[in-house]
Design an enzyme around this catalytic site. Structure first.
Site, PDB file in Angstrom:
ATOM      1  N   HIS A 141      -6.345  -5.265 -13.846  1.00  0.00           N
ATOM      2  CA  HIS A 141      -5.650  -5.175 -12.552  1.00  0.00           C
ATOM      3  C   HIS A 141      -6.069  -3.913 -11.800  1.00  0.00           C
ATOM      4  O   HIS A 141      -6.395  -3.972 -10.601  1.00  0.00           O
ATOM      5  CB  HIS A 141      -4.138  -5.165 -12.786  1.00  0.00           C
ATOM      6  CG  HIS A 141      -3.317  -4.940 -11.558  1.00  0.00           C
ATOM      7  ND1 HIS A 141      -2.849  -5.967 -10.762  1.00  0.00           N
ATOM      8  CD2 HIS A 141      -2.892  -3.797 -10.969  1.00  0.00           C
ATOM      9  CE1 HIS A 141      -2.175  -5.468  -9.736  1.00  0.00           C
ATOM     10  NE2 HIS A 141      -2.182  -4.144  -9.850  1.00  0.00           N
ATOM     11  N   GLU A 142      -6.087  -2.786 -12.495  1.00  0.00           N
ATOM     12  CA  GLU A 142      -6.479  -1.540 -11.834  1.00  0.00           C
ATOM     13  C   GLU A 142      -7.964  -1.551 -11.459  1.00  0.00           C
ATOM     14  O   GLU A 142      -8.352  -1.034 -10.404  1.00  0.00           O
ATOM     15  CB  GLU A 142      -6.172  -0.346 -12.747  1.00  0.00           C
ATOM     16  CG  GLU A 142      -4.694  -0.166 -13.071  1.00  0.00           C
ATOM     17  CD  GLU A 142      -3.831  -0.018 -11.828  1.00  0.00           C
ATOM     18  OE1 GLU A 142      -4.331   0.511 -10.814  1.00  0.00           O
ATOM     19  OE2 GLU A 142      -2.658  -0.423 -11.866  1.00  0.00           O
ATOM     20  N   HIS A 145      -8.446  -3.346  -8.182  1.00  0.00           N
ATOM     21  CA  HIS A 145      -8.204  -2.511  -6.998  1.00  0.00           C
ATOM     22  C   HIS A 145      -9.483  -1.767  -6.603  1.00  0.00           C
ATOM     23  O   HIS A 145      -9.800  -1.634  -5.413  1.00  0.00           O
ATOM     24  CB  HIS A 145      -7.095  -1.503  -7.282  1.00  0.00           C
ATOM     25  CG  HIS A 145      -5.711  -2.080  -7.188  1.00  0.00           C
ATOM     26  ND1 HIS A 145      -5.271  -2.777  -6.089  1.00  0.00           N
ATOM     27  CD2 HIS A 145      -4.654  -2.034  -8.053  1.00  0.00           C
ATOM     28  CE1 HIS A 145      -4.009  -3.159  -6.274  1.00  0.00           C
ATOM     29  NE2 HIS A 145      -3.633  -2.723  -7.460  1.00  0.00           N
ATOM     30  N   GLU A 216      -1.653  -6.213  -4.071  1.00  0.00           N
ATOM     31  CA  GLU A 216      -1.220  -6.352  -5.463  1.00  0.00           C
ATOM     32  C   GLU A 216      -1.404  -7.794  -5.932  1.00  0.00           C
ATOM     33  O   GLU A 216      -1.853  -8.039  -7.056  1.00  0.00           O
ATOM     34  CB  GLU A 216       0.247  -5.931  -5.605  1.00  0.00           C
ATOM     35  CG  GLU A 216       0.490  -4.442  -5.447  1.00  0.00           C
ATOM     36  CD  GLU A 216      -0.229  -3.614  -6.485  1.00  0.00           C
ATOM     37  OE1 GLU A 216      -0.305  -4.053  -7.655  1.00  0.00           O
ATOM     38  OE2 GLU A 216      -0.726  -2.531  -6.138  1.00  0.00           O
TER      39      GLU A 216
END
Length: 321
Positions: A141-142, A145, A216
């Site tokens: 997930h990070e 980004h 997100e």
């Protein structure tokens, strides 16, 4: 779940991103038009486009120093480093983001920097809480980004929001200064322009929060495709949400819901994020193999994340041999 649903999620996130950042730019243009005349509108959009392409990337090191973060070197966390390299390779992020450890019991992870110089920070509380499968989802997930340039996009949104706030405040001060002239009938008072000046900072902030929530969702979608395991990230989100709810609230108010309106959140509600991720379980676009072996994903191997108390200690993250 079929292929069209994934494409629908991706298209929806893209359209929402364009609408929100476009709405912020339009609001800034309207405020500029009230203060400087309608001829300035095109220049505002040109400025936004230039800012998107020329806005400098912020080095991650100064921010990480604020959190007392310490670099996790491969010899300290070999398996965690290999996992990060796999995720970075699947995401197409090179060089691989550097890993940092924050000596805090708080449960948190965040990414900073750009694709050329990125870092992902993990708190000790997060490492103690999550299984390898769940941690893989959080790291993906990070990394998403970073791959999606979300830091640059949010920095741009922050610049637009601050400019809107500054111009609105300037306009309101000018209106107050000219109030005696207005009362004497020597100067006009554009009521619509004044209302726009008053409402613009709040509207811009709401659009910025909406943009954060959309990014997100997109990071969740990208992470699921990186790992091939949307359930791992969904499990991590649920576990983090549960741990961050106080013990007394869970005992005394088991049905309690956070009263904060969804419009004021930087992140979407966890329940909606989990629901969207679980929809992807049978997506044929997922990789043919998950990023972690089945025995590791099931948590059946011995070993744990260990406790890193200083850079001299080794992080025991034994997920495969």
């Amino acid at each position: 779940m079929n292929q069209s649903l994934t494409a629908e999620h991706r298209l929806r996130n893209l359209l929402h991103t364009l609408l929100l950042i476009g709405g912020m730019a339009l609001l800034l243009a309207l405020i500029s038009g009230v203060l400087f005349g309608k001829g300035v509108w095109p220049w505002v959009f040109v400025g936004v486009i230039l800012a998107m392409s020329t806005l400098p990337d912020i080095s991650p090191h100064w921010l990480l120093r604020l959190y007392h973060a310490r670099r996790l070197h491969p010899q300290q966390a070999p398996d965690l480093t290999r996992l990060m390299e796999q995720i970075g390779h699947r995401a197409g992020v090179t060089p691989t983001p550097a890993l940092y450890w924050i000596p805090s019991s708080a449960i948190n992870a965040f990414s900073v920097g750009s694709r050329d110089e990125a870092a992902i920070a993990l708190t000790d509380g997060l490492l103690q809480l999550l299984s390898p499968r769940e941690l893989a989802g959080v790291l993906a997930h990070e990394t998403s980004h970073i791959a999606n340039h979300d830091m640059r996009l949010m920095n741009l949104a922050d610049v637009i929001s601050r400019l809107t706030h500054m111009l609105s405040l300037t306009g309101i001060l000018l209106a107050l200064i000219s109030l005696p002239l207005v009362l004497l009938g020597m100067a006009p008072l554009p009521l619509l322009g004044l209302l726009l000046l008053i409402a613009a900072p709040t509207l811009s902030a709401l659009l910025q929060l909406g943009l954060s929530r959309v990014r997100e969702f997109q990071a969740d979608l990208s992470a699921a495709h990186i790992t091939g395991d949307p359930v791992g990230l969904a499990s991590a989100l649920g576990k983090i949400e549960y741990r961050q709810t106080s013990l007394w609230r869970r005992i005394l108010l088991p049905g309690y819901r956070d009263p904060e309106p969804s419009l004021l959140r930087t992140h979407p509600e966890t329940a909606e994020r989990v629901w969207r991720l679980l929809e992807l379980r049978d997506d044929p676009e997922m990789p043919n193999y998950p990023i972690l072996p089945d025995d590791v994903r099931g948590g059946r191997l011995p070993g744990d994340f260990g406790r890193v108390r200083s850079p001299r200690h080794r992080l025991f993250f034994r997920i495969w041999r």
